[in-house]
Every structure is written in C-alpha cells, then in structure tokens.
Motif scaffolding. Structure first.
Motif, PDB file in Angstrom:
ATOM      1  N   LEU A 117      84.378  27.449  27.310  1.00  0.00           N
ATOM      2  CA  LEU A 117      83.274  27.137  28.085  1.00  0.00           C
ATOM      3  C   LEU A 117      82.669  26.317  27.224  1.00  0.00           C
ATOM      4  N   ASN A 140      78.019  27.716  32.352  1.00  0.00           N
ATOM      5  CA  ASN A 140      78.680  28.358  32.881  1.00  0.00           C
ATOM      6  C   ASN A 140      78.675  28.921  33.941  1.00  0.00           C
ATOM      7  N   PRO A 151      85.721  34.185  33.861  1.00  0.00           N
ATOM      8  CA  PRO A 151      86.599  33.808  32.749  1.00  0.00           C
ATOM      9  C   PRO A 151      87.657  35.079  31.757  1.00  0.00           C
ATOM     10  N   ARG A 181      82.041  27.144  39.405  1.00  0.00           N
ATOM     11  CA  ARG A 181      80.218  26.842  39.097  1.00  0.00           C
ATOM     12  C   ARG A 181      79.534  26.131  39.979  1.00  0.00           C
ATOM     13  N   SER A 213      87.043  36.236  26.969  1.00  0.00           N
ATOM     14  CA  SER A 213      87.739  34.697  27.854  1.00  0.00           C
ATOM     15  C   SER A 213      88.355  34.704  27.571  1.00  0.00           C
ATOM     16  N   ASP A 221      85.623  24.788  36.814  1.00  0.00           N
ATOM     17  CA  ASP A 221      84.635  23.943  37.529  1.00  0.00           C
ATOM     18  C   ASP A 221      83.842  23.974  39.042  1.00  0.00           C
ATOM     19  N   ASP A 280      72.954  28.892  30.425  1.00  0.00           N
ATOM     20  CA  ASP A 280      74.260  28.374  30.483  1.00  0.00           C
ATOM     21  C   ASP A 280      74.682  27.634  31.300  1.00  0.00           C
ATOM     22  N   ALA A 335      79.770  26.707  22.792  1.00  0.00           N
ATOM     23  CA  ALA A 335      79.585  27.994  23.548  1.00  0.00           C
ATOM     24  C   ALA A 335      79.989  29.410  22.811  1.00  0.00           C
TER      25      ALA A 335
END
Length: 299
Positions: free
Chosen positions: A272, A207, A47, A14, A268, A11, A205, A228
């Motif tokens: 997600l 992610n 991931p 991201r 992954s 996180d 997305d 996801a």
C-alpha cells in the motif's frame, strides 16, 4: 473493439483508468448509488483480494463493486431523512456546528470507515431550505502521538496544540469547492473559540484515490508522510485497528484467529501507498515544506 482484460492493476483502479472506470459506471447505473462513495469503498476492499504483484482479477473487482454497492444502498436508505436531495450554490449554504446525533449517523453509515470519532466537534454546510448537511467534518484532538511528536520536534507545535480533521463526508449534491470552503470556516471558528489550538492536521490515504486537492485549495500544506500498514478485514469487511479493539479487545490477527475461530480475520496482501499528512496553522501562513524536508514516519 476494446479487449476485455482479465486482471486490473490496483494502481489503475486508484487512478480510475478506463478498465475500472467503466466497471464503476456500470455498477452506479445498476444500483443507483453515488459514484465517488462506491469507488472509495471498493478501493478500501480490493486490497483483500489483490495479489502481491498489485493485480486483481476482473471478476473480483465486479464482485466488490456489487457487494459495496448493495451495502452503500442499504446504508443510505437507513438514514434517508438525512440525505439531501436538492442542489444549491455554495454561497447559499449555511455554516453550522452540527449535532452529534446527525453527524454520528452520517459518518457511521456513509463514511468509508463507517464510524464516527468519539469526542469530536462536528461542523457542516447545510442547505438553506431543509437544513440538511451537504458537506460535514469532525475535528478531534490529535491522538496520533507519532505525528504529534514530529510536529513538536520539527515545527515547534506543543503536544496537545494540534487537532485532527478526523472525518469528512460530502454528498453528491454538494457544489464544487464545498470541502475547502468548509475547512476555511472551521479554521476560523476554532482559532476564535479554542485559542490553545495552533494547528489542524489530517491524513490523506492515496490508496482510496484521495489526492488532497480540497486541502491544498484551503491552503493546507503537505508536511510529512507515514508508512502504510495493511488493511484489516473481518469476514470480508474492512475494520480499523480501533474498531477491532472495540469489538474484540485487540487488533492482533494471530490472537484474534485463536480467540474467535469462527471469524475470518484477514489483511491486505498488496503493498500500500504511504498516507500523507497535511497541516494548516491557525494563525499566519502555513509554511511550505520542500520534499527533502518532509519526514517519513514509521508505524
């Protein structure tokens, strides 16, 4: 002195928290490639090595940054003649319908999915001197039937009347608001030239660090989300289910491992975030859908 952390959360990566942002900046300086493009590619691949608790080792992050930086640099060099170098103000750019050859090369090399969508109509903002695309997108009849059926049942959009903005890419030299400006132009031309189309859609997305800002700036609205599914990888490189079906005839990892024992097929590990579906009506205002009215679609 700031302590060096051994593990980063997915996180935080991201959100470009300092631990990840500093590593990203180091890689950008070392390899001379665009920050945004490297960030997205790295987030697509992290991931694969992320633990189920959402953390990834610092060394793994550095390794993915290096690997993706080298691949991105090679991809840029492969189509160097299509990469714009000069900066222009937004009013100076020209809106054009872009030929498939140029669009396919850019999307297949520089878009994070590294593929063009077949059957697309491509549009771009090009610079006024060299006529090179600065920001471009492809628009394709919506193929995602689960989304199409929801649009029909909840919003009265007939099947076949929605088109999808399936690819977007903007070079580092693009001026602010280039994507939202391009989307507004695309809306106008499709409304005028393809009257059967009532709605444009796209999937964002989170992610990959995307938040949908360009779509909101172009007056698109969030209408639904979709759960996801794990990212898939072949020999450590991301591959979409569509790409797996094209290359190997299927996307089932168990079957692929049995049929291709020398290949390394992975998915992954970490949970997600759901993709967000943004929509824009081609005629009239696009209604705001309150959070409680937004459906979460399952795969």
């Amino acid at each position: 002195m700031t302590p060096v952390v051994a593990r980063l959360s997915l996180d935080d990566c991201r959100r470009h928290a300092p631990d990840f942002a500093n590593l990203l900046a180091d890689a950008v300086r070392k390899y001379g490639i665009p920050s945004r493009a490297l960030s997205v590619r790295t987030l697509l691949h992290l991931p694969r090595t992320t633990r189920p608790d959402g953390t990834v080792g610092r060394k793994a992050v550095i390794g993915e940054l290096k690997r993706n930086a080298l691949r991105l640099r090679a991809d840029q060099r492969a189509i160097d003649s299509l990469v714009p170098k000069d900066r222009f103000e937004l009013p100076d750019l020209r809106f054009v319908r872009l030929g498939n050859n140029d669009a396919d090369q850019i999307f297949s090399r520089l878009h994070y999915l590294r593929s063009a969508r077949a059957g697309s109509v491509n549009f771009a903002l090009v610079d006024p001197v060299n006529r090179l695309p600065v920001t471009l997108c492809s628009v394709t009849p919506l193929e995602w039937m689960r989304v199409g059926r929801q649009l029909q049942s909840q919003f009265g959009v007939p099947l076949g009347a929605a088109w999808d903005v399936s690819r977007v890419y903007s070079f580092d030299v693009a001026p602010p608001n280039a994507i939202s400006f391009l989307l507004a132009k695309v809306r106008q031309v499709i409304r005028r030239e393809i009257p059967s189309v009532q709605l444009l859609t796209t999937a964002v997305d989170p992610n990959l660090g995307f938040v949908g800002a360009s779509y909101r700036a172009a007056n698109w609205q969030q209408w639904m989300s979709i759960e996801a599914r794990p990212y898939l990888y072949v020999d450590g490189v991301y591959a979409s289910p569509r790409q797996l079906r094209t290359r190997f005839g299927g996307a089932n990892l168990v079957e692929l491992r049995a049929a291709h024992p020398r290949g390394r097929f992975e998915q992954s590990r970490a949970k997600l975030l759901d993709s967000v579906i943004y929509c824009c009506r081609l005629r009239g205002e696009t209604e705001i859908v309150p959070e409680e009215g937004q459906r979460r679609l399952r795969r």
